[in-house]
Scaffold this active site. Structure first.
Site, PDB file in Angstrom:
ATOM      1  CG  ASP A 270      -4.941   2.959   0.193  1.00 51.44           C
ATOM      2  OD1 ASP A 270      -3.935   2.384   0.652  1.00 51.44           O
ATOM      3  OD2 ASP A 270      -5.503   3.906   0.779  1.00 51.44           O
TER       4      ASP A 270
ATOM      5  CE1 TYR B  91      14.438   1.907   3.169  1.00 46.96           C
ATOM      6  CE2 TYR B  91      16.102   0.629   4.331  1.00 46.96           C
ATOM      7  CZ  TYR B  91      15.549   1.079   3.151  1.00 46.96           C
ATOM      8  OH  TYR B  91      16.091   0.686   1.949  1.00 46.96           O
TER       9      TYR B  91
ATOM     10  CE  LYS C  34      13.415  -1.496   2.214  1.00 43.58           C
ATOM     11  NZ  LYS C  34      12.486  -1.565   1.058  1.00 43.58           N
TER      12      LYS C  34
END
Length: 289
Positions: free
Chosen positions: A70, A165, A169
């Site tokens: 994890d 998101y 990135k």
């Protein structure tokens, strides 16, 4: 100690891009540590386990070693790299791909109408990539070389699925740039890059396309295989001038052309530079230390 085969760690490799990258590296004879949380089918909403990927790596010609990790748990991450050091005595390639992708990430609507847990991809995505690199760097520096790769996408510079998101990135692109500065200033032959992948023919995206064909019609004929980026990473690792690319955000499709790496049907995938009219941000040379 390991044999002479390169040793790689690919995080988040139960399925998707990570699985494809791990299998591709296996096809080039690498020993690949396959990490992820999925140990049994049904552990996630999409099929795939660390054991299945490790088996594929071995069948491809490498040696797959599954490790349940994890990447939000520092103790588990530390134990992973202790295991690699103990069993192999080296680490040549680290691919930071683990990311907590919530099923509702691509759902329509603004970010505040989606589950707050979508933001977890900044933790298991950006921070987890930093942590893995922090543990990997001393081994690479000590052995005299290595390659750290972040898997990224053009959502770093244009809207895609919302702010979580995009932050993920853009964050990994910047992290690769700044890690490269530290490696350069230390005078060591360790390269750090971020690679923009195209739209991948993964179970997740293919399912989305099947559910809403008109919405995703623009992707027809543009998909990359999940393995393509792995073959590109292998070519980059073997480039004697790879250090010249360290710190850059690179478009995987363009690296494929540079290294002669083709994909589905023996073709080069299209570059997002033309598809989306965008390009990676440049890092300025000014430094504050």
């Amino acid at each position: 100690m390991s044999d002479s085969s390169p040793v790689a760690v690919v995080t988040g490799a139960s399925r998707g891009a990570g699985r494809g990258i791990a299998v591709a590296l296996g096809s080039h004879g690498c020993t690949v540590y396959v990490t992820g949380r999925s140990q049994r089918e049904g552990d996630a909403s999409i099929p795939g386990t660390i054991y299945a990927t490790a088996d594929e790596v071995t069948k491809a010609g490498g040696r797959g070693i599954p490790v349940r990790v994890d990447h939000a748990d520092d103790a588990q991450v530390r134990a992973l790299f202790d295991q690699v050091e103990r069993e192999q005595g080296r680490l040549d390639i680290l691919v930071n791909n683990a990311c907590a992708i919530h099923d509702q990430l691509p759902a329509p609507g603004p970010f505040w109408e989606k589950p707050r847990e979508i933001g977890e991809m900044i933790n298991v995505g950006v921070k987890s990539g930093f942590d893995a690199s922090w543990y990997a760097a001393p081994t690479m520096v000590g052995q005299g070389g290595g390659l750290i790769v972040f898997t990224s996408a053009p959502g770093a510079v244009h809207y895609c699925f919302g702010p979580a998101y995009g932050a993920h990135k853009a964050g990994v692109d910047k992290m690769a740039a700044d890690m490269a500065v530290d490696f350069d200033d230390a005078g060591v032959d360790v390269a750090a890059v971020s690679i923009w992948m195209g739209s991948l023919a993964t179970e997740r995206l293919l399912g989305m396309m099947a559910a809403a064909p008109e919405h995703f019609k623009h992707l027809e004929g543009t998909l990359e295989s999940p393995e393509f980026t792995g073959h590109v990473i292998w070519a980059l690792f073997n480039d004697p001038d790879r250090k010249a690319l360290s710190g850059k955000t690179l478009i995987g499709a363009e690296l494929g052309v540079q290294y002669g790496v083709t994909d589905i049907g023996g073709k080069y995938p299209p570059s997002v530079r033309e598809l989306h009219q965008c390009a990676p941000r440049e890092q300025y040379p000014f430094k504050v230390k």
